[in-house]
Motif scaffolding. Structure first.
Motif, short mmCIF file in Angstrom:
data_model
loop_
_atom_site.label_atom_id
_atom_site.label_comp_id
_atom_site.label_asym_id
_atom_site.label_seq_id
_atom_site.Cartn_x
_atom_site.Cartn_y
_atom_site.Cartn_z
N GLY A 166 -13.10 -6.06 0.95
CA GLY A 166 -14.00 -6.72 0.03
C GLY A 166 -13.97 -8.23 0.17
O GLY A 166 -14.17 -8.78 1.25
N PHE A 167 -13.66 -8.91 -0.95
CA PHE A 167 -13.73 -10.38 -1.01
C PHE A 167 -12.48 -11.00 -0.38
O PHE A 167 -11.46 -11.18 -1.03
N GLY A 168 -12.59 -11.38 0.85
CA GLY A 168 -11.47 -11.99 1.57
C GLY A 168 -11.14 -13.37 1.10
O GLY A 168 -10.09 -13.93 1.44
N GLU A 169 -12.06 -13.96 0.30
CA GLU A 169 -11.77 -15.30 -0.23
C GLU A 169 -10.58 -15.28 -1.20
O GLU A 169 -9.89 -16.28 -1.38
N PHE A 170 -10.34 -14.13 -1.86
CA PHE A 170 -9.23 -14.01 -2.79
C PHE A 170 -7.95 -13.59 -2.07
O PHE A 170 -6.91 -14.22 -2.20
N VAL A 171 -8.01 -12.51 -1.34
CA VAL A 171 -6.86 -12.03 -0.57
C VAL A 171 -7.38 -11.48 0.76
O VAL A 171 -8.31 -10.68 0.79
N LYS A 172 -6.73 -11.91 1.84
CA LYS A 172 -7.13 -11.42 3.16
C LYS A 172 -5.87 -11.18 3.99
O LYS A 172 -5.02 -12.07 4.12
N VAL A 173 -5.72 -9.96 4.46
CA VAL A 173 -4.58 -9.60 5.29
C VAL A 173 -5.06 -9.43 6.73
O VAL A 173 -5.96 -8.63 7.02
N THR A 174 -4.49 -10.20 7.64
CA THR A 174 -4.87 -10.12 9.06
C THR A 174 -3.60 -9.91 9.89
O THR A 174 -2.51 -10.36 9.52
N ARG A 175 -3.78 -9.22 11.03
CA ARG A 175 -2.64 -8.97 11.91
C ARG A 175 -2.94 -9.57 13.28
O ARG A 175 -4.02 -9.37 13.84
N ASP A 176 -1.96 -10.31 13.78
CA ASP A 176 -2.09 -10.91 15.11
C ASP A 176 -1.79 -9.84 16.15
O ASP A 176 -0.67 -9.33 16.22
N PRO A 177 -2.78 -9.45 16.97
CA PRO A 177 -2.55 -8.36 17.93
C PRO A 177 -1.50 -8.68 18.98
O PRO A 177 -0.83 -7.78 19.50
N SER A 178 -1.32 -9.96 19.30
CA SER A 178 -0.35 -10.31 20.35
C SER A 178 1.09 -10.27 19.83
O SER A 178 2.00 -9.81 20.52
N THR A 179 1.31 -10.74 18.58
CA THR A 179 2.67 -10.77 18.03
C THR A 179 2.92 -9.67 17.02
O THR A 179 4.06 -9.44 16.62
N ASN A 180 1.83 -8.99 16.60
CA ASN A 180 1.90 -7.95 15.57
C ASN A 180 2.38 -8.50 14.22
O ASN A 180 2.81 -7.75 13.36
N GLN A 206 -0.33 -0.99 2.55
CA GLN A 206 -1.13 -0.34 3.59
C GLN A 206 -0.31 0.73 4.29
O GLN A 206 0.91 0.79 4.18
N THR A 207 -1.06 1.59 5.02
CA THR A 207 -0.43 2.64 5.82
C THR A 207 -0.01 2.04 7.16
O THR A 207 -0.40 0.91 7.50
N PRO A 208 0.77 2.78 7.96
CA PRO A 208 1.15 2.26 9.28
C PRO A 208 -0.06 1.92 10.17
O PRO A 208 0.04 1.08 11.06
N ASP A 209 -1.19 2.55 9.88
CA ASP A 209 -2.39 2.27 10.67
C ASP A 209 -3.13 1.03 10.18
O ASP A 209 -4.14 0.64 10.78
N GLY A 210 -2.69 0.45 9.09
CA GLY A 210 -3.35 -0.74 8.57
C GLY A 210 -4.40 -0.45 7.53
O GLY A 210 -5.08 -1.38 7.05
N ASP A 211 -4.57 0.81 7.15
CA ASP A 211 -5.55 1.17 6.12
C ASP A 211 -4.92 1.02 4.72
O ASP A 211 -3.69 1.07 4.58
N PRO A 212 -5.73 0.84 3.66
CA PRO A 212 -5.19 0.75 2.30
C PRO A 212 -4.38 2.00 1.96
O PRO A 212 -4.80 3.13 2.25
N VAL A 241 0.53 -7.03 -1.97
CA VAL A 241 -0.84 -7.56 -1.93
C VAL A 241 -1.80 -6.44 -1.52
O VAL A 241 -1.46 -5.57 -0.71
N PRO A 242 -3.01 -6.46 -2.07
CA PRO A 242 -3.98 -5.40 -1.74
C PRO A 242 -4.57 -5.59 -0.35
O PRO A 242 -4.69 -6.70 0.14
N VAL A 243 -4.89 -4.48 0.25
CA VAL A 243 -5.58 -4.50 1.55
C VAL A 243 -6.97 -3.91 1.32
O VAL A 243 -7.13 -2.73 1.06
N THR A 244 -7.99 -4.77 1.38
CA THR A 244 -9.37 -4.33 1.13
C THR A 244 -10.30 -4.95 2.15
O THR A 244 -9.94 -5.90 2.87
#
Length: 555
Positions: A464-478, A509-515, A459-462
Motif C-alpha cells: 500500500g502506502f510506502g510513504e508511511f512504511v516501506k520494506v525493501t530487500r537488497d538482492p545483492s546483500t539480502n 513477513q514470511t520467508p518468501d517476503g510476503d505479509p 513493522v507491516p509489510v504491505t
C-alpha cells in the motif's frame, strides 16, 4: 622608740588591709562553677583527634574572651574505640559515674543510636558534630542536637546539578550502613521530582575487599548509565576511585558526583587518590571566609603539629569547625543558665537493677536544652543556629577535582539554585567544568550497552502506502531496509531519549517476503511478546486496544 614602732605598725596595717581586702574580693569574683561535659569520640581516628583539639581550643578561646563568666565547662573524655558498643559504654560511664550535663559526640551515625536513647533517659543533651544520617531524626529524640548538617540538606543541590545537565538516569553507589542508607530515600524522591530514574543501586559493604569492589564496578560497566552519585566516607571512598581509575571508569563519558562526606575531606586525601578522581564533581557546605577563621587555622595547625609532630598530612575540615562551634555554643548555653543546681536526681534502684536503671536524671537538662536551642552566634563555620534540633542549612559549594585538588565552579542556595557566584541573581549556571578524561564537553550520561538485548520492533509489510512504511530487500546483500514517515518519527523519538535503548526492525513477513498476516495479526504479536512494539500506519481500534497500548496519533 616604742611610739615610733607603734606608728610604723599602724601605717603598715593601713597599707596591707586594703591590699588583702582587694585580693579577697578578686578571688571571690574569680570563683567559677565547674560544669562537667562528656566527650565521646574515636580517639585513634583523625576525626576524633581533630574534633577533640577543636573542642579544647574553643573552650580556651571562649573563656579567654569571657573571663568574667561564672561557669566553666570541664571535659570528661572517653574513647569509643570505633565501636557502637564502645560508644554506648562510654556514654553510660559518663552519665553514671561523672554525671555530665551534656555529651559532645559520638562521631558516627551508627554509634549515635544507643547514645541518643541514654540522653533521653537522663535528660542530658547529646550534641554531635559529625553524625549526619537523616535516619537519626526518625528517632524523634528530644535531647539529640545535631550541631552538623543533616545529609538530606544537600539533596536539593544534588538534584539541581543533575537537572542542570539533563541527565535522566543515575546510579547510586553508597556504603551499606546507617550513614549510607539514611540519605537514599531523600535522593530517590528528589530525583523522581525531576523525572530522573535511578537505574541501579550499588550497595557496598564498609569492609568490602578490593576484589569485591572491582566486581561491583565491572557490573556497572556493563550497564548503559554513566552518571554515578557516590555517598560514602573514607577509607572506602578513596579505594573505590582508585579501583575505578584502574579499570578505565574515569575516562571521557563518565560522570561522578560526590556527596559532602567525601567532598569535605578532599584536601586530606593522598595525592595518588586525587589523581584517580580527576573530573569528579562534589558538593559541600559553604564556609564563609573571615579573619577569625584564618587566625584559627594558623593556631590550630601549630597546635596539631606540636601534638603529632610525625604526621604532616593532618588537615582541618568542616567537621573540626562544627566541633569548635558546638563547644562554643554549649558554653554559651550553660552560662545563660547562671548559678544553678548542676546535679542529678538518683533513681530508686533495687537488687535486680541493671546499669541502665542506675542512670540518674539531670536537674537542669530541660533548661540547658532550651538554652542551647535558642543560642545563636557567628561561628567559624558560619551562622550557628539550631533549627528543628539540627544546624540550620544555608549554601553549598560545587567543586571540580582538577590537578592536585579541587576548584570551585559555583554554589547552590535555596533562594537562587545553582549560581556561578554567591549572592548572584543572574541566570542559574556553573563555571567551566573539566570532566573525566579532561573532556570539556558535558557527558551524555549513557552509552549503548554491549551486552543488552535489542528491542524487536515489528513493522507491516504491505503493497500500500510506502510513504508511511516501506520494506525493501537488497538482492545483492539480502539486507532488509525499513523506511517511511512512521519509521522516521520512531527513530527521532528514540534518539531524543536521554538514555540508550537499542532496537531493531523486524518485518512481519514470511520467508518468501510476503505479509505474514494482516494488521490485527501483527499487533497481536506484541501481546504474544514476540515483538516489543509495532511501528507503522496502524489504525487505533477498540478491539486492538484490548491487547496493546497506542501512542497519541501523530498524523
Amino acid at each position: 622608740m616604742r611610739k615610733n614602732l607603734s606608728q610604723l605598725l599602724t601605717s603598715l596595717l593601713f597599707v596591707l588591709f586594703p591590699t588583702i581586702f582587694f585580693i579577697e574580693m578578686s578571688m571571690a569574683q574569680n570563683t567559677t562553677i565547674p560544669v562537667k561535659v562528656g566527650v565521646v569520640l574515636d580517639m585513634d581516628t583523625w576525626l576524633g583527634k581533630m574534633g577533640l583539639s577543636c573542642i579544647s581550643m574553643a573552650l580556651s578561646d571562649f573563656y579567654a574572651s569571657h573571663g568574667h563568666y561564672k561557669t566553666r565547662l570541664v571535659l570528661e573524655i572517653r574513647d569509643s574505640k570505633r565501636d557502637v558498643m564502645g560508644a554506648a559504654a562510654a556514654a553510660l560511664d559518663l552519665l553514671q559515674n561523672e554525671e555530665v550535663q551534656a555529651i559532645i559526640g559520638p562521631a558516627s551515625s551508627m554509634q549515635a543510636n544507643f547514645v541518643i536513647g541514654l540522653g533521653d533517659k537522663a535528660h542530658v543533651p547529646i550534641i554531635s558534630f559529625s553524625a549526619t544520617s537523616p535516619s537519626l531524626s526518625s528517632l524523634r529524640s528530644r535531647y539529640f542536637v545535631r550541631a552538623t548538617l543533616n545529609d538530606s540538606a544537600q539533596v536539593p543541590a544534588m538534584r539541581a546539578i543533575v537537572q542542570a545537565f539533563g541527565w535522566r538516569e543515575v546510579v547510586l553507589i553508597y556504603v551499606d550502613n546507617e550513614y549510607g542508607n539514611g540519605v537514599i530515600p531523600y535522593l530517590t524522591d528528589a530525583l523522581q521530582e525531576i523525572d530522573t530514574r535511578i537505574s541501579y543501586r550499588s550497595v557496598i559493604h564498609p569492609l568490602a575487599t578490593d576484589d569485591q569492589i572491582l566486581e561491583e564496578l565491572y557490573k556497572l560497566m556493563t550497564k548503559p548509565t554513566r552518571v554515578f552519585i557516590v555517598h560514602m566516607l573514607t577509607p572506602l571512598g578513596p579505594r573505590l576511585f582508585t579501583r575505578a581509575n584502574e579499570i578505565g571508569m574515569m575516562k571521557e563519558g563518565y560522570v561522578w558526583i560526590l556527596t559532602d562526606g567525601l567532598t569535605d575531606i578532599l584536601s586530606t586525601l593522598d595525592p595518588s587518590v586525587i589523581d584517580s578522581m580527576q573530573g569528579v564533581l562534589g558538593v559541600k557546605p559553604h564556609v564563609p571566609r573571615s579573619k577569625e577563621l584564618e587566625s584559627f587555622k594558623i593556631r590550630w595547625k601549630r597546635k596539631i603539629q606540636q601534638e603529632y609532630p610525625t604526621n604532616e598530612s593532618f588537615e582541618l575540615n568542616i567537621f573540626g569547625l562544627w566541633a569548635y562551634d558546638a563547644a562554643s555554643g554549649l558554653a554559651m548555653a550553660v552560662e545563660k543558665l547562671g548559678p544553678t543546681n548542676f546535679s542529678f536526681q538518683k533513681s530508686n534502684t533495687h537488687r535486680n537493677s541493671t546499669d541502665l536503671d542506675t542512670v540518674g536524671v539531670s536537674q537542669i537538662g530541660p533548661s540547658l536544652l532550651q538554652s542551647l536551642l535558642s543560642t545563636r552566634f557567628k561561628g567559624l563555620s558560619g551562622h550557628f543556629q539550631i533549627l528543628n534540633r539540627q544546624l540550620r542549612s544555608s549554601a553549598f559549594q560545587v567543586v571540580n577535582v582538577i590537578g592536585k585538588g579541587e576548584r570551585g565552579v559555583g554554589f547552590w542556595t535555596p533562594e537562587n539554585g545553582t549560581v556561578r557566584k554567591l549572592h548572584s541573581t543572574s541566570k542559574a549556571n556553573l563555571g567551566t567544568i573539566v570532566w573525566p578524561g579532561e573532556s570539556p564537553s558535558v557527558p551524555k550520561g549513557w552509552v549503548l550497552p554491549t551486552n543488552k538485548k535489542k528491542m524487536r520492533i515489528g513493522v507491516p509489510v504491505t503493497k500500500g502506502f510506502g510513504e508511511f512504511v516501506k520494506v525493501t530487500r537488497d538482492p545483492s546483500t539480502n539486507a532488509t531496509e525499513v523506511t517511511g514517515f512512521s519509521i522516521a518519527v520512531f527513530d527521532a523519538v528514540m534518539a531524543a531519549l536521554p538514555y540508550a535503548v537499542p532496537y531493531e526492525y523486524s518485518p512481519f513477513q514470511t520467508p518468501d517476503g510476503d505479509p505474514a498476516g494482516d494488521y490485527n495479526d501483527l499487533i497481536y504479536q506484541v501481546y504474544l511478546q514476540k515483538y516489543d512494539a509495532v511501528v507503522g500506519d496502524t489504525t487505533i481500534l477498540a478491539n486492538r486496544s484490548l491487547y496493546v497500548d497506542f501512542t497519541l496519533p501523530y498524523t
